[in-house]
Every structure is written in C-alpha cells, then in structure tokens.
Write a protein that holds these residues in place. Structure first.
Motif, PDB file in Angstrom:
ATOM      1  N   HIS A  88      15.821 -10.102  38.045  1.00 51.92           N
ATOM      2  CA  HIS A  88      17.015  -9.303  38.926  1.00 51.92           C
ATOM      3  C   HIS A  88      17.690  -8.569  37.817  1.00 51.92           C
ATOM      4  CE1 HIS A  88      16.451 -10.450  42.953  1.00 51.92           C
ATOM      5  NE2 HIS A  88      16.448 -11.672  42.530  1.00 51.92           N
ATOM      6  N   TYR A  89      18.450  -7.502  38.139  1.00 49.12           N
ATOM      7  CA  TYR A  89      19.349  -6.938  37.266  1.00 49.12           C
ATOM      8  C   TYR A  89      20.669  -6.665  37.679  1.00 49.12           C
ATOM      9  CZ  TYR A  89      21.289  -2.713  34.866  1.00 49.12           C
ATOM     10  OH  TYR A  89      21.977  -1.884  34.314  1.00 49.12           O
ATOM     11  N   TRP A  90      21.661  -7.097  37.183  1.00 50.37           N
ATOM     12  CA  TRP A  90      23.193  -6.709  37.661  1.00 50.37           C
ATOM     13  C   TRP A  90      23.580  -5.580  36.976  1.00 50.37           C
ATOM     14  CZ3 TRP A  90      24.601 -12.664  37.119  1.00 50.37           C
ATOM     15  CH2 TRP A  90      24.541 -13.182  38.449  1.00 50.37           C
ATOM     16  N   LYS A  91      23.915  -4.466  37.567  1.00 52.53           N
ATOM     17  CA  LYS A  91      24.429  -3.419  36.943  1.00 52.53           C
ATOM     18  C   LYS A  91      25.888  -3.371  36.497  1.00 52.53           C
ATOM     19  CE  LYS A  91      24.052   1.554  38.099  1.00 52.53           C
ATOM     20  NZ  LYS A  91      24.047   2.630  39.294  1.00 52.53           N
ATOM     21  N   ARG A  94      25.363  -5.298  33.405  1.00 53.49           N
ATOM     22  CA  ARG A  94      23.967  -4.879  32.711  1.00 53.49           C
ATOM     23  C   ARG A  94      23.377  -6.090  31.947  1.00 53.49           C
ATOM     24  NH1 ARG A  94      25.929  -0.780  28.181  1.00 53.49           N
ATOM     25  NH2 ARG A  94      23.689  -1.244  27.792  1.00 53.49           N
ATOM     26  N   ILE A  95      23.089  -7.016  32.916  1.00 54.87           N
ATOM     27  CA  ILE A  95      22.466  -8.422  32.635  1.00 54.87           C
ATOM     28  C   ILE A  95      21.270  -8.306  33.597  1.00 54.87           C
ATOM     29  CG2 ILE A  95      22.486 -10.787  33.353  1.00 54.87           C
ATOM     30  CD1 ILE A  95      25.169 -11.081  32.077  1.00 54.87           C
ATOM     31  N   ALA A  96      20.117  -8.556  32.737  1.00 56.90           N
ATOM     32  CA  ALA A  96      18.735  -8.709  33.418  1.00 56.90           C
ATOM     33  C   ALA A  96      18.633 -10.332  33.318  1.00 56.90           C
ATOM     34  CB  ALA A  96      17.437  -8.083  32.723  1.00 56.90           C
ATOM     35  N   SER A 146      19.663  -1.703  41.387  1.00 53.11           N
ATOM     36  CA  SER A 146      20.494  -2.513  42.092  1.00 53.11           C
ATOM     37  C   SER A 146      19.826  -4.105  42.061  1.00 53.11           C
ATOM     38  CB  SER A 146      20.957  -2.120  43.562  1.00 53.11           C
ATOM     39  OG  SER A 146      19.924  -2.110  44.267  1.00 53.11           O
ATOM     40  N   ILE A 147      20.527  -5.002  42.626  1.00 48.57           N
ATOM     41  CA  ILE A 147      19.776  -6.092  42.808  1.00 48.57           C
ATOM     42  C   ILE A 147      18.680  -6.199  44.114  1.00 48.57           C
ATOM     43  CG2 ILE A 147      21.320  -7.225  44.427  1.00 48.57           C
ATOM     44  CD1 ILE A 147      20.992  -9.840  43.030  1.00 48.57           C
TER      45      ILE A 147
END
Ligand code: 2AM
Length: 191
Positions: A88-91, A94-96, A146-147
């Motif tokens: 997942h990616y948290w916008k 900015r963490i994958a 987004s997630i």
C-alpha cells in the motif's frame, strides 16, 4: 542562568521483527517498490512491524516499561504467524508499506494487551486505531494515488509469511554513527 536539569529520554517502541527469510523477501519487495516509486527504501535490518509507539520516554522509566512487558508475557499471549499479502501507499506521509488483509488475532491480542498494560502503568502513547504496517520505502512518489487505488504497485506472487514467537522493545537513535534501531528487551509469546 538556566539551572533546569534536562531529563534524559530515549525514543522507544514495541515491535515485531521478521525472521531472516522474511527479511530477505521484504527487502526484495522494497527494492521493487523503490524502482517504481522512487524514495528511500528501509535498511534490511530495520524492517519491522510496530506494535505500540511510545516516543520519548525517560531513561528512569525503562525498568517500569520492561515490567509492563513482563506482565503481558505472563498473561500468555499466543504465538501466531504473520502474512504480508499486499503493498500500500500512504499519500499523507509518502510511505509505501507491506500490509495484510488477515490481521492475526494473536497480533491484535498482543497490541491490545500492551496498550492496556501501558495505560494502566501511566505511559503515554499514540492511541489511534492500530493499523499493522511494515514501512518499506519512505519519501515515495507512488503512482497509486490512495490506499484504495493500488494500480501500479508491485503485486506479491505469494504471501511473505513468518512465525512470530517474540516481541521486542526497541530504542531508536544513533548507534555506531548511524541512525538505527537497537533492541533493549525481548519477550516470548506463549505456545
Ligand atoms: P512508520 O514506519 O509508519 O513511520 C519507529 O519510528 C516506528 O514507530 C516506525 O514503525 C514508525 O512508523 C512508528 N511510529 C513513529 N511515529 C509514530 C507515531 N506517532 N504513531 C505511531 N507509530 C509511530
């Protein structure tokens, strides 16, 4: 003249560390992610799953913190397996990260038991809903906005699974001239 003595603190958190086989698979996944998302991948030895983040704690309170962990250990939380199935990616930060769709009951039991015991012992910590995540790449620019929309992120051919048999208390900071994590206590799970 300021005569106040500055309290010595350490930045600490409870976490779970993957075993060597899972670590290898997770760093490979981080490398694939870095290739599509840019950013800075985690160092292999730093890859972990946080249980409870405490932040700055007085060094004088570390013994009490270990007593809390002893109490949770004596409560006998069962060992479990953790399976990473998704990326997942948290916008917003900015963490994958690597996550799971099937949060093991043992993991929830452990995080809840630690939170309750920490609260009872007067420790402050982040009480937001627990979202198990393993940060793989920071400062990313993932194509997924987004997630919910994960298009463009690497898919896992099969889950990365490891048996969780203990948890650790970790100090975050400088060690040997590098910023990193140092375990300062470990506790076994039951079973
Ligand atoms: P992160 O990987 O999402 O940044 C050490 O910093 C560990 O504690 C990391 O797993 C980090 O999560 C987590 N952490 C840092 N600050 C936190 C906070 N305010 N609340 C919860 N977890 C935090």
């Amino acid at each position: 003249m300021n005569t106040a003595v500055k309290e010595e603190t350490v930045r600490v958190f409870f976490a779970i560390w993957p075993d060597a086989a899972a670590q290898k698979q997770l760093i490979e996944l981080a490398e694939r992610l870095e290739a599509v998302c840019d950013g800075r991948k985690a160092r292999v030895e730093n890859i972990h799953l946080t249980l409870v983040f405490l932040g700055e704690v007085s060094v004088d309170r570390l013994d009490a913190l270990c007593q809390v962990a002893n109490k949770v250990r004596d409560g006998g939380v069962q060992a479990f397996d953790f399976a990473v199935e998704e990326v997942h990616y948290w916008k917003h930060n900015r963490i994958a990260y690597a996550g799971t769709t099937k949060v093991p009951q043992g993991l929830l039991d452990l995080a809840n038991a630690l939170q309750s015991a920490l609260f009872a012992a007067g420790f402050a910590f982040d009480r937001q809903a627990y979202v198990p995540h393993i940060t793989l790449v920071r400062k990313t620019r993932c194509p997924a906005p987004s997630i919910e929309l994960r298009t463009g992120l690497p898919e896992l051919a099969q889950p990365i699974v490891w048996p969780v048999r203990e948890w650790v208390l970790v100090k975050s900071g400088q060690a040997n001239g590098r910023s990193g994590y140092t375990p300062i206590g470990r506790w076994p799970l039951a079973g």
